[in-house]
Scaffold this motif. Structure first.
Motif, PDB file in Angstrom:
ATOM      1  N   LEU A  57       0.824  -1.209   0.000  1.00 26.70           N
ATOM      2  CA  LEU A  57       0.000   0.000   0.000  1.00 26.70           C
ATOM      3  C   LEU A  57       0.860   1.263   0.000  1.00 26.70           C
ATOM      4  CD1 LEU A  57      -2.707  -0.903   2.697  1.00 26.70           C
ATOM      5  CD2 LEU A  57      -3.000  -0.924   0.213  1.00 26.70           C
ATOM      6  N   LEU A  58       2.134   1.115   0.361  1.00 26.35           N
ATOM      7  CA  LEU A  58       3.010   2.267   0.545  1.00 26.35           C
ATOM      8  C   LEU A  58       3.928   2.455  -0.655  1.00 26.35           C
ATOM      9  CD1 LEU A  58       4.088   1.589   4.257  1.00 26.35           C
ATOM     10  CD2 LEU A  58       2.081   2.829   3.424  1.00 26.35           C
ATOM     11  N   SER A  59       4.325   3.693  -0.879  1.00 27.18           N
ATOM     12  CA  SER A  59       5.344   3.956  -1.888  1.00 27.18           C
ATOM     13  C   SER A  59       6.699   3.509  -1.346  1.00 27.18           C
ATOM     14  CB  SER A  59       5.369   5.440  -2.253  1.00 27.18           C
ATOM     15  OG  SER A  59       5.639   6.227  -1.104  1.00 27.18           O
ATOM     16  N   ASP A  60       7.690   3.427  -2.217  1.00 22.32           N
ATOM     17  CA  ASP A  60       8.968   2.812  -1.856  1.00 22.32           C
ATOM     18  C   ASP A  60       9.572   3.350  -0.565  1.00 22.32           C
ATOM     19  OD1 ASP A  60       9.112   0.933  -3.811  1.00 22.32           O
ATOM     20  OD2 ASP A  60      10.416   2.077  -5.150  1.00 22.32           O
ATOM     21  N   LEU A  72       5.482   1.489   9.767  1.00 21.70           N
ATOM     22  CA  LEU A  72       5.855   0.503   8.747  1.00 21.70           C
ATOM     23  C   LEU A  72       6.452   1.235   7.561  1.00 21.70           C
ATOM     24  CD1 LEU A  72       5.760  -2.413   7.538  1.00 21.70           C
ATOM     25  CD2 LEU A  72       3.511  -1.810   6.619  1.00 21.70           C
ATOM     26  N   GLY A  73       7.595   0.746   7.081  1.00 25.54           N
ATOM     27  CA  GLY A  73       8.234   1.328   5.911  1.00 25.54           C
ATOM     28  C   GLY A  73       7.796   0.632   4.638  1.00 25.54           C
ATOM     29  N   GLY A  74       7.868   1.353   3.525  1.00 29.28           N
ATOM     30  CA  GLY A  74       7.473   0.806   2.234  1.00 29.28           C
ATOM     31  C   GLY A  74       8.500  -0.157   1.663  1.00 29.28           C
ATOM     32  N   PRO A  75       8.258  -0.661   0.438  1.00 31.80           N
ATOM     33  CA  PRO A  75       9.155  -1.654  -0.175  1.00 31.80           C
ATOM     34  C   PRO A  75      10.602  -1.203  -0.266  1.00 31.80           C
ATOM     35  CG  PRO A  75       7.091  -1.529  -1.383  1.00 31.80           C
ATOM     36  CD  PRO A  75       7.060  -0.409  -0.388  1.00 31.80           C
ATOM     37  N   ASN A  78      12.423  -2.102   2.717  1.00 33.62           N
ATOM     38  CA  ASN A  78      12.333  -3.538   3.032  1.00 33.62           C
ATOM     39  C   ASN A  78      11.177  -3.869   3.969  1.00 33.62           C
ATOM     40  OD1 ASN A  78      14.665  -4.263   1.482  1.00 33.62           O
ATOM     41  ND2 ASN A  78      15.941  -3.444   3.144  1.00 33.62           N
ATOM     42  N   CYS A  79      10.120  -3.042   3.917  1.00 31.79           N
ATOM     43  CA  CYS A  79       8.910  -3.292   4.716  1.00 31.79           C
ATOM     44  C   CYS A  79       9.241  -3.426   6.209  1.00 31.79           C
ATOM     45  CB  CYS A  79       8.179  -4.535   4.220  1.00 31.79           C
ATOM     46  SG  CYS A  79       7.735  -4.479   2.465  1.00 31.79           S
ATOM     47  N   VAL A  80      10.178  -2.613   6.676  1.00 31.10           N
ATOM     48  CA  VAL A  80      10.614  -2.702   8.064  1.00 31.10           C
ATOM     49  C   VAL A  80       9.529  -2.169   9.000  1.00 31.10           C
ATOM     50  CG1 VAL A  80      11.741  -0.424   8.021  1.00 31.10           C
ATOM     51  CG2 VAL A  80      12.487  -2.147   9.679  1.00 31.10           C
TER      52      VAL A  80
END
Length: 216
Positions: A57-60, A72-75, A78-80
């Motif tokens: 759902l998130l941008s990079d 939550l971080g985006g791709p 590393n989806c941390v």
């Protein structure tokens, strides 16, 4: 008879006890700690259990708010998942509230609200009311109760009703109980009353424990 009454109060069939959360009812919402009506901030556990789908759902390089000041971080990150992140973020991850009928049943069983009062309240108001009642009567604060999904929250509300209505615990004693203490107190009583082994009881949800109470 008591169990039949509870089913009527919950306004649903027995399958309501086992209804799984809809893991697809989540979204990204603009603004920090903001969620639309009938949604709440996504928990860390939910995000981790559905990590790839939620992360997409998130941008990079985006970070979005989770409950309890987590993120939550985006791709690209590393989806941390950061369990503590006090930066200002521009978006939030939200999950739909479910099992409102169980919340209603907990409020009625606990004597916290009457059926007539509940008809004049929204389902979101039911959740807020139960959180307020539990926070005012136990050691855990409203933020800790709000971390729970509807089924877990309602289950603990029903266990509190069992302890209070049977005068098994005084209100003074209850004020020192955490959610964990409430659950362990009920498990101890059920083990003594039913002979069900401790490990089996500990593996059950709060709703399952209350089901045993009401079925005798």
């Amino acid at each position: 008879m008591q169990f039949s009454l509870l089913i009527l109060l919950l306004a649903g069939s027995a399958s309501a006890f086992d209804a799984p959360e809809d893991t697809h009812s989540y979204l990204k919402y603009q603004g920090e700690t903001n969620c639309p009506a009938d949604h709440r901030l996504m928990s860390v556990g939910f995000a981790r259990n559905n990590l790839q789908e939620v992360c997409n759902l998130l941008s990079d390089w985006e970070f979005a708010r989770l409950s309890g000041y987590a993120s939550l971080g985006g791709p690209g990150n590393n989806c941390v998942v950061y369990e503590s992140d006090h930066r200002h973020l521009n978006s939030s991850l939200c999950v739909a509230l479910t099992e409102h009928s169980l919340i209603r049943g907990a409020l009625i069983q606990g004597g916290f609200r009457s059926p007539d009062e509940l008809t004049r309240m929204t389902q979101s108001d039911w959740r807020v009311a139960l959180i307020d009642e539990l926070a005012n009567r136990t050691r855990d604060d409203a933020h800790q109760w709000d971390e729970l999904d509807n089924q877990a929250l309602a289950g603990l509300g029903l266990l509190v009703s069992y302890l209070r209505n049977g005068e098994r615990v005084s209100d003074t004693e209850l004020s020192q109980y955490t959610a964990t203490d409430i659950r362990q107190s009920v498990i101890g009583e059920l083990q003594a009353q039913t002979g069900i082994d401790l490990l089996s009881l500990q593996s059950m949800s709060n709703i399952d424990l209350y089901h045993i109470i009401m079925s005798g």
